[in-house]
Design a protein around this motif. Structure first.
Motif, PDB file in Angstrom:
ATOM      1  N   GLY A  62     -66.012   2.563 -18.413  1.00 32.70           N
ATOM      2  CA  GLY A  62     -64.891   3.474 -18.301  1.00 32.70           C
ATOM      3  C   GLY A  62     -65.324   4.855 -17.844  1.00 32.70           C
ATOM      4  N   GLU A  63     -64.360   5.698 -17.552  1.00 24.73           N
ATOM      5  CA  GLU A  63     -64.638   7.060 -17.093  1.00 24.73           C
ATOM      6  C   GLU A  63     -65.440   7.843 -18.131  1.00 24.73           C
ATOM      7  OE1 GLU A  63     -61.703  10.273 -15.195  1.00 24.73           O
ATOM      8  OE2 GLU A  63     -61.615  10.233 -17.381  1.00 24.73           O
ATOM      9  N   GLU A  85     -61.952   5.622 -22.693  1.00 24.06           N
ATOM     10  CA  GLU A  85     -61.777   4.786 -23.884  1.00 24.06           C
ATOM     11  C   GLU A  85     -60.501   3.962 -23.785  1.00 24.06           C
ATOM     12  OE1 GLU A  85     -61.811   7.419 -27.192  1.00 24.06           O
ATOM     13  OE2 GLU A  85     -63.977   7.796 -27.098  1.00 24.06           O
ATOM     14  N   LEU A  86     -59.453   4.603 -23.285  1.00 27.16           N
ATOM     15  CA  LEU A  86     -58.172   3.907 -23.155  1.00 27.16           C
ATOM     16  C   LEU A  86     -58.271   2.768 -22.154  1.00 27.16           C
ATOM     17  CD1 LEU A  86     -55.336   4.116 -24.364  1.00 27.16           C
ATOM     18  CD2 LEU A  86     -54.695   5.567 -22.416  1.00 27.16           C
ATOM     19  N   ASP A  87     -58.939   3.007 -21.032  1.00 31.12           N
ATOM     20  CA  ASP A  87     -59.106   1.942 -20.035  1.00 31.12           C
ATOM     21  C   ASP A  87     -59.895   0.767 -20.608  1.00 31.12           C
ATOM     22  OD1 ASP A  87     -57.642   3.090 -18.028  1.00 31.12           O
ATOM     23  OD2 ASP A  87     -59.368   3.910 -16.945  1.00 31.12           O
ATOM     24  N   ALA A  88     -60.914   1.060 -21.423  1.00 30.66           N
ATOM     25  CA  ALA A  88     -61.702  -0.011 -22.035  1.00 30.66           C
ATOM     26  C   ALA A  88     -60.833  -0.854 -22.965  1.00 30.66           C
ATOM     27  CB  ALA A  88     -62.883   0.576 -22.794  1.00 30.66           C
ATOM     28  N   ARG A 112     -72.301   4.804 -22.460  1.00 31.92           N
ATOM     29  CA  ARG A 112     -71.065   4.550 -21.728  1.00 31.92           C
ATOM     30  C   ARG A 112     -70.779   3.060 -21.558  1.00 31.92           C
ATOM     31  NH1 ARG A 112     -74.904   6.315 -17.834  1.00 31.92           N
ATOM     32  NH2 ARG A 112     -74.938   5.238 -15.810  1.00 31.92           N
ATOM     33  N   HIS A 113     -71.840   2.285 -21.383  1.00 26.32           N
ATOM     34  CA  HIS A 113     -71.673   0.842 -21.226  1.00 26.32           C
ATOM     35  C   HIS A 113     -71.317   0.175 -22.553  1.00 26.32           C
ATOM     36  CE1 HIS A 113     -74.735   2.160 -18.181  1.00 26.32           C
ATOM     37  NE2 HIS A 113     -73.818   1.623 -17.383  1.00 26.32           N
ATOM     38  N   TYR A 114     -72.055   0.572 -23.602  1.00 27.52           N
ATOM     39  CA  TYR A 114     -71.842  -0.058 -24.904  1.00 27.52           C
ATOM     40  C   TYR A 114     -70.488   0.321 -25.493  1.00 27.52           C
ATOM     41  CZ  TYR A 114     -73.188  -2.200 -29.321  1.00 27.52           C
ATOM     42  OH  TYR A 114     -73.247  -3.010 -30.428  1.00 27.52           O
ATOM     43  N   GLU A 115     -70.053   1.561 -25.295  1.00 22.39           N
ATOM     44  CA  GLU A 115     -68.723   1.962 -25.758  1.00 22.39           C
ATOM     45  C   GLU A 115     -67.649   1.138 -25.058  1.00 22.39           C
ATOM     46  OE1 GLU A 115     -68.236   6.163 -25.110  1.00 22.39           O
ATOM     47  OE2 GLU A 115     -68.801   6.629 -27.173  1.00 22.39           O
ATOM     48  N   THR A 116     -67.804   0.967 -23.748  1.00 21.43           N
ATOM     49  CA  THR A 116     -66.807   0.216 -22.975  1.00 21.43           C
ATOM     50  C   THR A 116     -66.689  -1.216 -23.459  1.00 21.43           C
ATOM     51  OG1 THR A 116     -67.178   1.583 -20.996  1.00 21.43           O
ATOM     52  CG2 THR A 116     -66.166  -0.577 -20.665  1.00 21.43           C
ATOM     53  N   ILE A 117     -67.822  -1.895 -23.584  1.00 20.09           N
ATOM     54  CA  ILE A 117     -67.763  -3.302 -23.967  1.00 20.09           C
ATOM     55  C   ILE A 117     -67.306  -3.453 -25.422  1.00 20.09           C
ATOM     56  CG2 ILE A 117     -70.154  -3.647 -24.790  1.00 20.09           C
ATOM     57  CD1 ILE A 117     -70.097  -6.287 -23.113  1.00 20.09           C
ATOM     58  N   MET A 259     -63.369  -9.272  -6.535  1.00 24.36           N
ATOM     59  CA  MET A 259     -64.080  -7.994  -6.551  1.00 24.36           C
ATOM     60  C   MET A 259     -63.140  -6.880  -6.993  1.00 24.36           C
ATOM     61  SD  MET A 259     -66.358  -7.836  -3.056  1.00 24.36           S
ATOM     62  CE  MET A 259     -64.916  -7.291  -2.139  1.00 24.36           C
ATOM     63  N   ASN A 260     -63.664  -5.958  -7.785  1.00 24.19           N
ATOM     64  CA  ASN A 260     -62.969  -4.703  -8.089  1.00 24.19           C
ATOM     65  C   ASN A 260     -61.522  -4.931  -8.523  1.00 24.19           C
ATOM     66  OD1 ASN A 260     -63.045  -1.859  -8.277  1.00 24.19           O
ATOM     67  ND2 ASN A 260     -62.064  -1.641  -6.276  1.00 24.19           N
ATOM     68  N   ASP A 261     -61.330  -5.846  -9.455  1.00 27.40           N
ATOM     69  CA  ASP A 261     -60.005  -6.248  -9.907  1.00 27.40           C
ATOM     70  C   ASP A 261     -59.578  -5.419 -11.132  1.00 27.40           C
ATOM     71  OD1 ASP A 261     -57.705  -7.510 -10.723  1.00 27.40           O
ATOM     72  OD2 ASP A 261     -58.630  -9.462 -11.091  1.00 27.40           O
ATOM     73  N   SER A 262     -58.588  -4.558 -10.926  1.00 30.40           N
ATOM     74  CA  SER A 262     -58.085  -3.715 -12.020  1.00 30.40           C
ATOM     75  C   SER A 262     -56.847  -4.281 -12.687  1.00 30.40           C
ATOM     76  CB  SER A 262     -57.775  -2.300 -11.483  1.00 30.40           C
ATOM     77  OG  SER A 262     -58.954  -1.646 -11.070  1.00 30.40           O
ATOM     78  N   SER A 263     -56.500  -5.524 -12.369  1.00 30.10           N
ATOM     79  CA  SER A 263     -55.252  -6.103 -12.889  1.00 30.10           C
ATOM     80  C   SER A 263     -55.286  -6.271 -14.412  1.00 30.10           C
ATOM     81  CB  SER A 263     -54.979  -7.456 -12.234  1.00 30.10           C
ATOM     82  OG  SER A 263     -55.959  -8.417 -12.570  1.00 30.10           O
ATOM     83  N   TYR A 264     -56.468  -6.508 -14.983  1.00 26.36           N
ATOM     84  CA  TYR A 264     -56.537  -6.661 -16.445  1.00 26.36           C
ATOM     85  C   TYR A 264     -56.237  -5.329 -17.144  1.00 26.36           C
ATOM     86  CZ  TYR A 264     -58.772 -11.124 -15.385  1.00 26.36           C
ATOM     87  OH  TYR A 264     -59.049 -12.385 -14.892  1.00 26.36           O
ATOM     88  N   VAL A 265     -56.804  -4.241 -16.603  1.00 28.20           N
ATOM     89  CA  VAL A 265     -56.526  -2.927 -17.170  1.00 28.20           C
ATOM     90  C   VAL A 265     -55.040  -2.591 -17.046  1.00 28.20           C
ATOM     91  CG1 VAL A 265     -57.002  -0.457 -16.979  1.00 28.20           C
ATOM     92  CG2 VAL A 265     -58.854  -2.103 -16.683  1.00 28.20           C
ATOM     93  N   GLU A 266     -54.481  -2.880 -15.890  1.00 29.14           N
ATOM     94  CA  GLU A 266     -53.056  -2.593 -15.652  1.00 29.14           C
ATOM     95  C   GLU A 266     -52.172  -3.410 -16.591  1.00 29.14           C
ATOM     96  OE1 GLU A 266     -52.817  -3.491 -11.539  1.00 29.14           O
ATOM     97  OE2 GLU A 266     -53.934  -1.683 -10.924  1.00 29.14           O
ATOM     98  N   ALA A 267     -52.510  -4.678 -16.778  1.00 30.96           N
ATOM     99  CA  ALA A 267     -51.713  -5.543 -17.660  1.00 30.96           C
ATOM    100  C   ALA A 267     -51.835  -5.066 -19.106  1.00 30.96           C
ATOM    101  CB  ALA A 267     -52.177  -6.995 -17.545  1.00 30.96           C
ATOM    102  N   GLY A 268     -53.044  -4.659 -19.499  1.00 32.66           N
ATOM    103  CA  GLY A 268     -53.247  -4.212 -20.866  1.00 32.66           C
ATOM    104  C   GLY A 268     -52.560  -2.896 -21.185  1.00 32.66           C
ATOM    105  N   ALA A 269     -52.250  -2.132 -20.134  1.00 27.57           N
ATOM    106  CA  ALA A 269     -51.575  -0.840 -20.331  1.00 27.57           C
ATOM    107  C   ALA A 269     -50.073  -0.992 -20.476  1.00 27.57           C
ATOM    108  CB  ALA A 269     -51.882   0.087 -19.145  1.00 27.57           C
ATOM    109  N   ASN A 270     -49.560  -2.158 -20.123  1.00 32.85           N
ATOM    110  CA  ASN A 270     -48.093  -2.388 -20.172  1.00 32.85           C
ATOM    111  C   ASN A 270     -47.642  -2.950 -21.517  1.00 32.85           C
ATOM    112  OD1 ASN A 270     -47.819  -1.507 -17.515  1.00 32.85           O
ATOM    113  ND2 ASN A 270     -48.224  -3.542 -16.699  1.00 32.85           N
TER     114      ASN A 270
END
Length: 270
Positions: A62-63, A85-88, A112-117, A259-270
């Motif tokens: 994440g950012e 954190e929100l994106d993760a 940053r990696h461990y927080e994300t996962i 590649m570079n699929d943000s659909s999971y983040v987008e779905a999780g935000a809805n």
């Protein structure tokens, strides 16, 4: 494999941003949507394993604070921003909503990696701890770690011998001579990242296959995609934070699926 790796540098005001794309000329074409790869994507031989299929969900962290200040972030580290954190969390929620379940989980060894996962796995109700793997780190920039992008590009420009990724990272290495610090070429980065992914995938194949969540960094992910024969020319702005690239491993061979699929983040935000 003969390949061309293109480095694109955009300048906005006094700040410079590096937009990396590693484009393999001889690689098969991907579908028009950059989130999906052709089913005929080139397979690359890897470490031997049992015949069970393994799917790697290779994800960028994440950012971070350093992302927001346009600084070089390789082996240096920074915590996630609130947005990161929100994106993760959204990533994990989106994967859960899609019914994706993981047999194992790995991340690069930095905060940053461990927080994300960890945040993503919390949403997935994953039991167990993710494994930290140094081989999944971002490329090392040596004395330019934490430096502003604009200052870094100004410093290495005299050493550039071309406009591709190899030339840029070679210039970083040259500019680091005598510093006693580690800086890496694309080949060095790719070798260690693929060694880790081969080990992870082969181990999971021996356990009967299944899905594996792996969190790494942007340049590392693009280098891996390039090494596996994907056409990364559409990734002009690199890999998005918390985006997933899906890799299939079977019978010791790799295939790039998305590649570079943000659909999971987008779905999780809805």
């Amino acid at each position: 494999m003969s390949s061309r790796r293109t480095l694109r540098i955009a300048v906005a005001g006094i700040a410079a941003a590096a937009l990396f794309s590693l484009a393999a000329i001889s690689a098969p074409a991907l579908a028009a949507n950059s989130n999906s790869a052709s089913s005929s994507a080139q397979s690359v031989k890897a470490a031997p394993g049992k015949k069970a299929e393994v799917t790697i969900y290779l994800t960028r962290h994440g950012e971070t604070w350093l992302n927001t200040t346009h600084r070089m972030q390789g082996w240096s580290d920074s915590p996630l921003t609130e947005s990161g954190e929100l994106d993760a969390r959204h990533l994990g929620a989106g994967l859960a909503e899609a019914g994706v379940k993981f047999k194992s989980a790995y991340s690069a060894d930095m905060v940053r990696h461990y927080e994300t996962i960890s945040l993503a796995l919390d949403e997935l109700k994953y039991k167990g701890e993710p494994v930290r793997d140094k081989g999944l780190r971002e490329v090392a920039f040596g004395k330019f770690e934490g430096e502003t992008q604009s200052a870094t590009f100004a410093a290495v420009t005299p050493y550039l011998t071309g406009d591709d990724m190899d030339a840029f990272l070679n210039a970083i290495v040259t500019a680091n001579e005598g510093s006693g610090l580690t800086a890496e070429t694309v080949d060095q980065l790719t070798a260690r990242a693929m060694a880790s992914l081969n080990t992870i995938a082969a181990a999971q194949a021996k356990q009967g296959g299944g899905n594996v969540l792996v969190v790494s960094s942007g340049i590392t992910i693009v280098a891996v995609l390039d090494a596996l024969g994907a056409d990364t020319s559409s990734l002009t702005e690199g890999i998005d934070n918390a985006a997933v690239s899906e890799l299939s491993y079977k019978n010791g061979a790799w295939t790039v699926v998305t590649m570079n699929d943000s659909s999971y983040v987008e779905a999780g935000a809805n």
